[in-house]
Write an enzyme that holds these catalytic residues in place. Structure first.
Site, short mmCIF file in Angstrom:
data_model
loop_
_atom_site.label_atom_id
_atom_site.label_comp_id
_atom_site.label_asym_id
_atom_site.label_seq_id
_atom_site.Cartn_x
_atom_site.Cartn_y
_atom_site.Cartn_z
N LYS A 127 -2.78 5.16 -5.75
CA LYS A 127 -1.56 4.51 -5.27
C LYS A 127 -1.88 3.51 -4.15
CE LYS A 127 2.86 5.95 -3.16
NZ LYS A 127 3.65 7.13 -2.78
N LEU A 176 7.81 1.80 0.29
CA LEU A 176 7.65 3.10 -0.38
C LEU A 176 8.93 3.87 -0.68
CD1 LEU A 176 4.43 4.55 1.32
CD2 LEU A 176 4.63 3.09 -0.67
N SER A 202 7.89 6.39 -5.13
CA SER A 202 6.84 5.43 -4.83
C SER A 202 5.50 5.66 -5.51
CB SER A 202 6.64 5.36 -3.31
OG SER A 202 6.27 6.63 -2.80
N VAL A 223 6.10 12.33 0.40
CA VAL A 223 6.84 12.62 1.63
C VAL A 223 8.15 13.33 1.30
CG1 VAL A 223 7.99 11.64 3.67
CG2 VAL A 223 5.85 10.66 2.86
N ALA A 224 8.73 12.93 0.17
CA ALA A 224 10.02 13.51 -0.21
C ALA A 224 10.12 13.70 -1.72
CB ALA A 224 11.17 12.62 0.27
N GLY A 225 8.94 13.85 -2.37
CA GLY A 225 8.95 14.08 -3.81
C GLY A 225 8.24 13.03 -4.62
N SER A 226 7.44 12.18 -3.99
CA SER A 226 6.90 11.02 -4.67
C SER A 226 5.81 11.30 -5.70
CB SER A 226 6.38 9.99 -3.65
OG SER A 226 7.45 9.41 -2.95
#
Length: 576
Positions: A127, A176, A202, A223-226
């Protein structure tokens, strides 16, 4: 030096990145224009374990791998626009030595592990928020174009020491945070199953790359499900571990330093066997010798498939904000029912107030009211509509938000409270929120223990992949089912289960006049406008499996139990 004082500088940065990428694609196209040969097709189908063995025995050369995966990566780019930078020239140079020596910039120990090269020949994409020496790490931002980093991230150095071949960087959205992967630098990345739909958060470019077979493994961030959100959208497998299990140094973000909600690193693969192998082999490389933040916990084998072993699974059917769509609920029900048929105990799990916990998390993640993200943007550069809307909301004057909150308090308490609490935080306020977060963590731990659960099951997101341009309607809140487990620091994975069926998964014809719809909050009603089983027909749908902190091995074993139960129930996901 570039001065970001005009829109022309922004346009030049975008044009430079477009030209740079196209040049790498054109060069690769000249070398890898022919279709895969039968031997390349066979090579491409090899799992990681067999690929490494074949490379070590000399049956397959590094150049064979680069050729096969180079062709697939080009196909993936043509169909989905998932490549930020093709690195086949670099890959060829890195393996030109017959010994496949460790990475030149490594400062690792000359251990037996390095010499054994447990990932020899494994093609990897990365990434574009993870540092690779000599290349930009854009994070989708124009400000970072033309600024190649000097040193590779810890995870890249580890992978190269282990013998992996980095073949590409994959696309990311601007800054992102997004429910779709789109930016002026790279354009829009499309879903491998439908060019009209997106690829999720992202790591979406990486999910598309893996789904199309362009790389064996994608290294993403979460960070929150990426890594789970796009895996669900694109029909691949992923795992987010707990803090300290995989290296993170050299993993960049538009919000560096947010320790309350840290950025993690995790893999995506096309099957469960490869997911387990990449996770295990990275840990076998002693990542704590590459990244001081990693905990020195070796791989811990576990077997949950012993005959007669009965596990207890808790199911979270809704987060209390946006209930799962029919397609996602059907996937979750299929897993729950298949496990019951295998003799496992499956129960509803109603943990401490999820909506309130998420509210704490959003405040911690955006405690600066989005200033750090805005400061990363250059003149005329914009973020995706969902993030822009969220940033606009939290930057409104507090007195105005209080008035709005009072107006909505009786109609929509969730939205009203969000208006009331989303503002820049003082240090004492942030510390108080961390105390609240830890109280929720304690409450979850106690309830999980009291109920004797082995795992928790839920959806990765309330919807399948949404159409391009509908991110604003979907909102960042649709990441809540995955963000929840970042806040808890639990190990969590995503696995594909089925595909949307327009006949099975359509909303009732009277949905907009139903009591269920009337009871929805504003965020939920708006989000549900993106759900259309007809247009989503054939898109992948997954489930999320969750273990407790540092239980990555157990979560991978739990995935095996689910996969076995689904197969015995006659449910088999067929990917690209």
């Amino acid at each position: 030096m570039v001065f970001w004082s005009s829109s022309s500088a922004f346009e030049r940065a975008c044009a430079f990145k477009h030209e740079q990428r196209q040049a790498s694609v054109n060069a690769a196209s000249k070398l890898f224009s022919s279709p895969l040969s039968s031997s390349e097709e066979k090579l491409h189908s090899l799992p990681i374990s067999e690929l490494v063995t074949a490379c070590k025995s000399g049956q397959i050369s590094a150049f064979d791998i680069i050729s096969a995966y180079g062709k697939k990566a080009l196909d993936a780019q043509r169909s989905t626009n998932c490549v930020a930078e093709l690195m086949l020239d670099d890959a060829t140079r890195s393996v030109s030595s017959a010994s496949w020596v460790p990475a030149a910039d490594t400062d690792s120990y000359s251990s037996d592990l390095v010499r054994s090269k447990p990932l020899l020949g494994v093609p990897v994409s990365v990434k574009d928020c993870i540092d690779i020496a000599g290349h930009d790490t854009t994070v989708g931002l124009a400000r970072r174009v033309g600024k190649p980093v000097e040193r590779s991230s810890a995870i890249v150095r580890l992978l190269e020491d282990a013998g992996a071949i980095v073949i590409a960087k994959t696309t990311v959205p601007t800054a992102l945070f997004s429910v779709d992967t789109d930016s002026k630098l790279f354009g829009t990345t499309s879903n491998p199953y439908s060019s009209d739909h997106g690829v999720g958060a992202s790591t979406g470019g990486g999910a598309a790359m893996v789904a199309c077979g362009g790389s064996k493994v994608e290294i993403g961030s979460d960070v929150a499900g990426s890594v789970r959100f796009p895996a669900h959208f694109c029909g691949v497998w992923s795992l987010k571990g707990s803090v300290g299990r995989w290296p993170v140094l050299g993993n960049q973000s538009s919000m560096m330093g947010v320790e309350a909600v840290p950025t993690l690193t995790g893999p995506l693969t096309r099957n469960l066997e490869d997911l387990e192998q990449i996770y295990k082999r990275v840990i076998d490389m002693r990542p704590w010798e590459y990244d001081y933040t990693c905990v020195p916990i070796p791989w811990r084998p576990i077997n949950l498939q012993e005959e007669g072993r009965r596990l207890k699974w808790g199911v979270i059917w809704t987060d209390g904000v946006i209930p799962p769509s029919p397609a996602c609920k059907r996937a979750l029900s299929s897993v729950a029912n298949s496990l019951r048929e295998q003799g496992h105990e499956v129960v509803d799990f109603n943990p401490p107030n999820i909506a309130e916990f998420l509210e704490v998390g959003y405040q911690l993640a955006f405690g600066d009211s989005g200033k750090q993200i805005r400061d990363n943007l250059v003149p005329t550069e914009t973020v995706n509509p969902a993030l822009a809307s969220f940033l606009d909301l939290i930057s409104l004057p507090r007195f105005f938000k209080k008035l709005l909150s009072k107006f909505y308090s009786s109609k929509d308490p969730i939205y009203a409270n969000l208006l009331n609490v989303m503002h820049a935080k003082t240090i004492p306020e942030e510390r108080a929120l961390i105390v609240k977060r830890d109280q929720f963590r304690e409450a979850w731990h106690e309830q999980w223990t009291k109920e004797g659960l082995d795992f928790v099951l839920t959806v990765p997101a309330p919807f399948p992949a949404v159409k391009h341009g509908e991110g604003l309607k979907a909102s960042l809140m649709t990441a809540s089912y995955s963000f929840l487990f970042n806040l808890l620091d639990y190990a969590a994975g995503s696995l594909p289960v089925t595909k949307v069926d327009k006949n099975l998964d359509a909303l009732p014809s009277n949905f907009l006049s139903s009591p269920e719809y009337d009871e929805m909050n504003i965020i939920c009603k708006t989000s549900y406008t993106v759900y259309d089983a007809d247009s989503m027909h054939g898109l992948p749908v997954g489930v999320q499996i969750v273990g407790r902190r540092l239980e990555e091995e157990k979560v991978l074993e739990g995935m095996k139990v689910i996969q076995s139960a689904l197969l015995q129930a006659g449910i088999a996901f067929e990917g690209k």
